[in-house]
Design a protein around this motif. Structure first.
Motif, PDB file in Angstrom:
ATOM      1  N   THR A   1      51.055  34.057  40.446  1.00 28.50           N
ATOM      2  CA  THR A   1      51.840  34.272  39.236  1.00 28.50           C
ATOM      3  C   THR A   1      50.872  34.230  38.072  1.00 28.50           C
ATOM      4  OG1 THR A   1      53.416  33.310  37.678  1.00 28.50           O
ATOM      5  CG2 THR A   1      52.510  31.817  39.325  1.00 28.50           C
ATOM      6  N   THR A   2      50.985  35.187  37.167  1.00 27.46           N
ATOM      7  CA  THR A   2      50.059  35.230  36.026  1.00 27.46           C
ATOM      8  C   THR A   2      50.303  34.059  35.075  1.00 27.46           C
ATOM      9  OG1 THR A   2      51.579  36.793  34.977  1.00 27.46           O
ATOM     10  CG2 THR A   2      49.638  37.717  36.055  1.00 27.46           C
ATOM     11  N   LEU A   3      51.393  33.314  35.289  1.00 29.40           N
ATOM     12  CA  LEU A   3      51.653  32.137  34.458  1.00 29.40           C
ATOM     13  C   LEU A   3      50.685  31.005  34.811  1.00 29.40           C
ATOM     14  CD1 LEU A   3      55.578  32.089  34.556  1.00 29.40           C
ATOM     15  CD2 LEU A   3      54.104  33.063  32.801  1.00 29.40           C
ATOM     16  N   GLN A   4      50.047  31.114  35.988  1.00 25.67           N
ATOM     17  CA  GLN A   4      49.057  30.110  36.391  1.00 25.67           C
ATOM     18  C   GLN A   4      47.692  30.767  36.497  1.00 25.67           C
ATOM     19  OE1 GLN A   4      50.169  27.723  39.793  1.00 25.67           O
ATOM     20  NE2 GLN A   4      52.236  27.408  39.007  1.00 25.67           N
ATOM     21  N   ALA A   5      46.908  30.617  35.430  1.00 31.17           N
ATOM     22  CA  ALA A   5      45.594  31.260  35.362  1.00 31.17           C
ATOM     23  C   ALA A   5      44.688  30.826  36.519  1.00 31.17           C
ATOM     24  CB  ALA A   5      44.932  30.949  34.026  1.00 31.17           C
TER      25      ALA A   5
ATOM     26  N   VAL B   1      44.917  33.160  39.419  1.00 29.47           N
ATOM     27  CA  VAL B   1      44.270  34.452  39.149  1.00 29.47           C
ATOM     28  C   VAL B   1      42.751  34.313  39.267  1.00 29.47           C
ATOM     29  CG1 VAL B   1      43.969  36.298  37.429  1.00 29.47           C
ATOM     30  CG2 VAL B   1      46.183  35.151  37.661  1.00 29.47           C
ATOM     31  N   LYS B   2      42.233  33.169  38.838  1.00 29.97           N
ATOM     32  CA  LYS B   2      40.775  32.979  38.824  1.00 29.97           C
ATOM     33  C   LYS B   2      40.167  32.791  40.217  1.00 29.97           C
ATOM     34  CE  LYS B   2      40.441  31.762  34.009  1.00 29.97           C
ATOM     35  NZ  LYS B   2      40.428  30.731  32.982  1.00 29.97           N
ATOM     36  N   LYS B   3      41.025  32.720  41.240  1.00 29.34           N
ATOM     37  CA  LYS B   3      40.524  32.643  42.621  1.00 29.34           C
ATOM     38  C   LYS B   3      40.134  34.032  43.152  1.00 29.34           C
ATOM     39  CE  LYS B   3      43.345  28.648  43.996  1.00 29.34           C
ATOM     40  NZ  LYS B   3      44.586  28.260  44.694  1.00 29.34           N
ATOM     41  N   ILE B   4      40.573  35.076  42.450  1.00 21.25           N
ATOM     42  CA  ILE B   4      40.382  36.460  42.930  1.00 21.25           C
ATOM     43  C   ILE B   4      38.895  36.825  43.088  1.00 21.25           C
ATOM     44  CG2 ILE B   4      40.855  38.910  42.430  1.00 21.25           C
ATOM     45  CD1 ILE B   4      43.496  37.850  41.031  1.00 21.25           C
TER      46      ILE B   4
ATOM     47  N   ILE C   1      41.373  48.276  40.462  1.00 23.02           N
ATOM     48  CA  ILE C   1      42.653  47.558  40.410  1.00 23.02           C
ATOM     49  C   ILE C   1      43.768  48.551  40.111  1.00 23.02           C
ATOM     50  CG2 ILE C   1      42.338  46.837  37.973  1.00 23.02           C
ATOM     51  CD1 ILE C   1      43.772  44.137  38.881  1.00 23.02           C
ATOM     52  N   MET C   2      44.822  48.498  40.928  1.00 18.39           N
ATOM     53  CA  MET C   2      45.934  49.445  40.804  1.00 18.39           C
ATOM     54  C   MET C   2      47.254  48.682  40.781  1.00 18.39           C
ATOM     55  SD  MET C   2      44.619  51.784  43.925  1.00 18.39           S
ATOM     56  CE  MET C   2      45.023  53.455  43.529  1.00 18.39           C
TER      57      MET C   2
ATOM     58  N   ILE D   1      46.475  40.146  34.479  1.00 18.00           N
ATOM     59  CA  ILE D   1      45.482  39.712  35.472  1.00 18.00           C
ATOM     60  C   ILE D   1      44.078  40.069  34.986  1.00 18.00           C
ATOM     61  CG2 ILE D   1      44.602  40.196  37.815  1.00 18.00           C
ATOM     62  CD1 ILE D   1      47.623  40.440  38.663  1.00 18.00           C
ATOM     63  N   ILE D   2      43.909  41.293  34.471  1.00 16.00           N
ATOM     64  CA  ILE D   2      42.600  41.745  33.974  1.00 16.00           C
ATOM     65  C   ILE D   2      42.136  40.836  32.835  1.00 16.00           C
ATOM     66  CG2 ILE D   2      41.390  43.622  32.755  1.00 16.00           C
ATOM     67  CD1 ILE D   2      43.216  45.560  34.396  1.00 16.00           C
ATOM     68  N   ASN D   3      43.027  40.584  31.885  1.00 17.14           N
ATOM     69  CA  ASN D   3      42.664  39.752  30.731  1.00 17.14           C
ATOM     70  C   ASN D   3      42.303  38.325  31.151  1.00 17.14           C
ATOM     71  OD1 ASN D   3      43.131  41.931  29.071  1.00 17.14           O
ATOM     72  ND2 ASN D   3      45.202  41.319  28.524  1.00 17.14           N
ATOM     73  N   THR D   4      43.019  37.790  32.128  1.00 18.04           N
ATOM     74  CA  THR D   4      42.736  36.433  32.620  1.00 18.04           C
ATOM     75  C   THR D   4      41.370  36.407  33.296  1.00 18.04           C
ATOM     76  OG1 THR D   4      45.107  36.059  32.941  1.00 18.04           O
ATOM     77  CG2 THR D   4      43.620  34.530  34.059  1.00 18.04           C
TER      78      THR D   4
END
Length: 313
Positions: free
Chosen positions: A87-91, A94-97, A119-120, A130-133
């Motif tokens: 969820t993008t609410l939990q940065a 996202v940072k595990k990507i 990324i699509m 996601i990109i901004n995070t």
């Protein structure tokens, strides 16, 4: 349900993706966790070839966790695919990507070369957030309006990963009306492009079958109605969505149901399961085979007609 698809946009996007793909090591596809089948790009499998793919099931905070887990297991049956609920609410999620990308393409990491990723994702799926995070700065525009990203762009995350961002395009499953409805229910299709009442009836019918308890509790219904229209009327009465003379304001109650689903107020609900997707894929394949057969027959008849004309003359 009539939805405007723009073949020109899709053709242009496909061409752009095909041009960039040879320079890509890894594909990241952002899906809506509530509709992983309906929100996927049916061409990713073909376009990526044997490149690995990370499928991010975003908005998992709004989806049924059991169904999401079933989707992860289902998607990972495909060769080279890793699925992950976020969820993008939990940065922090996202940072595990980036670490996942390095695990997938260890050869470039060892050579200290940037991992080139693409990324699509369909409009309004959370790709820009996601990109901004990942970048730690605002690069991609975000918003609830579908189709914010207009052109392809390359973003260096400065951590050994370069992202190619593609415009969010809706890839229509033209032979599967249910997918179109689900995209509309989640808000991936602009609300002006559909009849609210039609979409709400589709949602109501599904909720009655799949999540009767959540519906009963949210709208304090002692007995559950049998049909979609009866459910909308019952919600309308409970919430005072009435017109003069006590008639139910169907548009107002439709809006209410869809917005409460999208915000998670009804509960954690998913709109499709892997079993449903399998059945629908089989049905779509059958429809497409029938169409192809008809087209081939038509071409054959035209060929015979032309050769007959030549023979007679």
């Amino acid at each position: 349900m009539a939805i405007q698809w723009y073949p020109g946009h899709m053709h242009k996007a496909r061409k752009e993706i095909e041009e960039v793909m040879p320079q890509v090591d890894l594909v990241i596809e952002v899906l809506d966790a509530r509709i992983p089948y309906s929100s996927e790009n049916p061409m990713v499998q073909t376009l990526r070839g044997d490149r690995p793919c990370i499928k991010l099931l975003n908005k998992s905070d709004l989806a049924d966790p059991e169904v999401t887990q079933a989707w992860i297991e289902y998607l990972e049956q495909e060769q080279g695919v890793k699925a992950m609920a976020i969820t993008t609410l939990q940065a922090s999620q996202v940072k595990k990507i980036p670490d996942l990308c390095r695990k997938f393409v260890p050869s470039r990491d060892k050579l200290e070369k940037d991992i080139r990723t693409m990324i699509m994702g369909i409009p309004n799926v959370g790709k820009s957030t996601i990109i901004n995070t990942l970048a730690g700065r605002t690069i991609a525009k975000t918003g609830n309006e579908p189709a914010v990203t207009k052109t392809q762009q390359r973003i260096n995350l400065r951590n050994g990963i370069v992202l190619s961002d593609t415009p969010g395009i809706l890839w229509p499953k033209v032979d599967n009306e249910s997918s179109s409805y689900r995209l509309a229910v989640t808000g991936a299709i602009k609300d002006t492009a559909m009849e609210y009442e039609d979409v709400a009836m589709f949602a109501a019918e599904y909720f009655l079958e799949a999540y009767p308890k959540a519906i009963s509790e949210r709208y304090k219904l002692v007995t559950l109605p049998n049909t979609d229209i009866e459910l909308l009327e019952a919600i309308g009465r409970k919430r005072g969505a009435l017109r003069p003379g006590g008639r139910i304001d169907l548009h107002k109650v439709s809006e209410l149901l869809l917005h409460e689903f999208r915000s998670g107020k009804i509960g954690l609900l998913s709109l499709e399961t892997p079993d449903m997707a399998e059945k629908e894929k089989a049905e779509v394949a059958r429809i497409q085979a029938e169409k192809a057969e008809k087209e081939a027959l038509k071409r054959e008849q035209e060929k015979l007609k032309r050769s007959g004309k030549r023979h007679n003359s």
